[in-house]
Scaffold this active site. Structure first.
Site, PDB file in Angstrom:
ATOM      1  N   ASP A  74      31.270 -11.936 -17.836  1.00 50.23           N
ATOM      2  CA  ASP A  74      32.199 -12.684 -16.987  1.00 50.23           C
ATOM      3  C   ASP A  74      32.410 -14.097 -17.549  1.00 50.23           C
ATOM      4  OD1 ASP A  74      33.387 -11.319 -14.916  1.00 50.23           O
ATOM      5  OD2 ASP A  74      31.710 -11.549 -13.538  1.00 50.23           O
TER       6      ASP A  74
ATOM      7  N   LYS B 162      37.172  -2.027 -11.875  1.00 53.26           N
ATOM      8  CA  LYS B 162      36.454  -2.306 -13.127  1.00 53.26           C
ATOM      9  C   LYS B 162      35.742  -1.044 -13.614  1.00 53.26           C
ATOM     10  CE  LYS B 162      35.942  -7.145 -11.908  1.00 53.26           C
ATOM     11  NZ  LYS B 162      35.109  -8.219 -11.358  1.00 53.26           N
TER      12      LYS B 162
ATOM     13  N   GLN C  28      29.521  -9.409  -8.735  1.00 50.11           N
ATOM     14  CA  GLN C  28      30.829  -9.685  -8.123  1.00 50.11           C
ATOM     15  C   GLN C  28      30.714 -10.833  -7.117  1.00 50.11           C
ATOM     16  OE1 GLN C  28      33.760  -8.119  -8.986  1.00 50.11           O
ATOM     17  NE2 GLN C  28      34.812  -9.509  -7.616  1.00 50.11           N
TER      18      GLN C  28
END
Ligand code: NDP
Length: 293
Positions: free
Chosen positions: A119, A52, A96
């Site tokens: 997200d 990412k 994460q």
């Protein structure tokens, strides 16, 4: 059978994102900025976060990786999130997953400002998605929609069977495919480990989304002739034959399923690359305040 090529599509979209990021820099004097928090040393998570960060740099975003050991408390983590929520130089903030067992991912997800939740896991974004209102769509389902858009796959009227009901892939995917949009307008069946006859369900699908987490789980005898098959699975196995030391397998047994399918995504080179695109697009939209002012 046509391959849905995540590499080709993601490279094309990345060029568009890079152009938009350059325009953003010209007009605002700063780059879109994504912050990713990584707790602990899970091998998969390390790889995903590194990817990412690398992709952000490739399209001209700022990116920051904040790391903690896995003994950080939930309170310490949430305090840090609250601090980052207030920081106006940050557009997107992700944590994460998975997190260590002593930290409740729901509390962490809800602590993130939904306006920075690129997200798309915050209940506000999930609720708005269900209502077809502007929101951040979870990156993996978003990437899958972008892939289908690229290949001009008209899903209207299809019977879609989603295998797996996780909060980050299966559930949002089922909602998105059922919406009155294109891609969308499917009749959706959402299946999981308690589904009685999975083979019978999947055999009825014009569109199969496999998000289970089990190597080569969907086999040729479970898929209807001509079905579109989207393989979300990323199953890592140690290998002495690759440079990285591991090999990736999908949830779909490509060898037996590909000859029956009309379109299929490979693993690697399919959905994983498109997930990054979903995240980059959400981050750009957050910077440009396109979703929330
Ligand atoms: P989860 O482990 O959160 O969910 C798995 C789902 O599969 C659950 O709903 C589970 O059912 C269901 N399931 C498990 N066994 C069966 C079975 N025998 N029959 C039917 N359903 C079953 O996984 P995720 O959604 O997070 O991830 C799924 C896969 O996708 C993983 O390989 C992951 O690595 C990968 N992934 C890939 C991404 C990408 O960018 N390509 C992004 C995110 C994930 P139940 O709810 O009943 O337990």
């Amino acid at each position: 059978m046509q391959l849905l090529d995540g590499k080709l599509v993601s490279e094309k979209i990345k060029k568009d994102i890079a152009n938009e990021a350059a325009d953003f820099l010209m007009t605002t004097g700063r780059k879109p900025h994504l912050v990713a928090i990584l707790v602990g040393h899970d091998g998969g998570s390390e790889t995903y976060v590194a990817s990412k960060m690398r992709n952000c740099q490739q399209v001209g975003f700022d990116s920051t990786n904040i790391r903690y050991e896995d003994d950080i408390t939930e309170e310490q983590l949430i305090n840090k999130i609250r601090e980052l929520n207030q920081d106006e130089t940050i557009d997107g903030l992700i944590v994460q997953l998975p997190l260590p067992k002593h930290i409740d991912p729901e509390n962490v997800t809800e602590a993130i400002d939904y306006k920075k939740d690129v997200d798309g896991f915050h209940p506000v974004n999930l609720g708005r998605m269900q209502r077809n209102l502007p929101c951040f769509i979870p990156a993996t389902p978003y990437g899958i929609l972008l892939m289908m858009e690229h290949y001009k796959i008209n899903t209207s009227g299809m019977h879609a069977v989603v295998v797996g009901r996780s909060n980050i892939v299966g559930s949002p995917m089922s909602i998105l495919l059922a919406r009155n949009t294109q891609p969308g307008n499917c009749t959706v069946t959402l299946t999981h480990s308690k589904t009685k006859d999975l083979q019978e369900e999947v055999l009825r699908a014009d569109l199969v989304i496999a998000a289970i987490g089990k190597k080569n789980f969907i086999t040729g005898d479970m898929v209807k002739e001509g079905a579109i098959v989207i393989d979300v699975g990323i199953n890592r196995e140690v290998s002495t034959k690759t440079k990285s030391g591991y090999k990736l397998y999908g949830d779909v047994d490509f060898q037996s399923v590909a000859p029956k399918s009309s379109y299929i995504t490979p693993v690697p080179g399919g959905v994983g690359l498109m997930t990054i695109i979903g995240l980059l697009k959400n981050t750009l939209a957050a910077a440009k305040k396109e979703v929330y002012s």
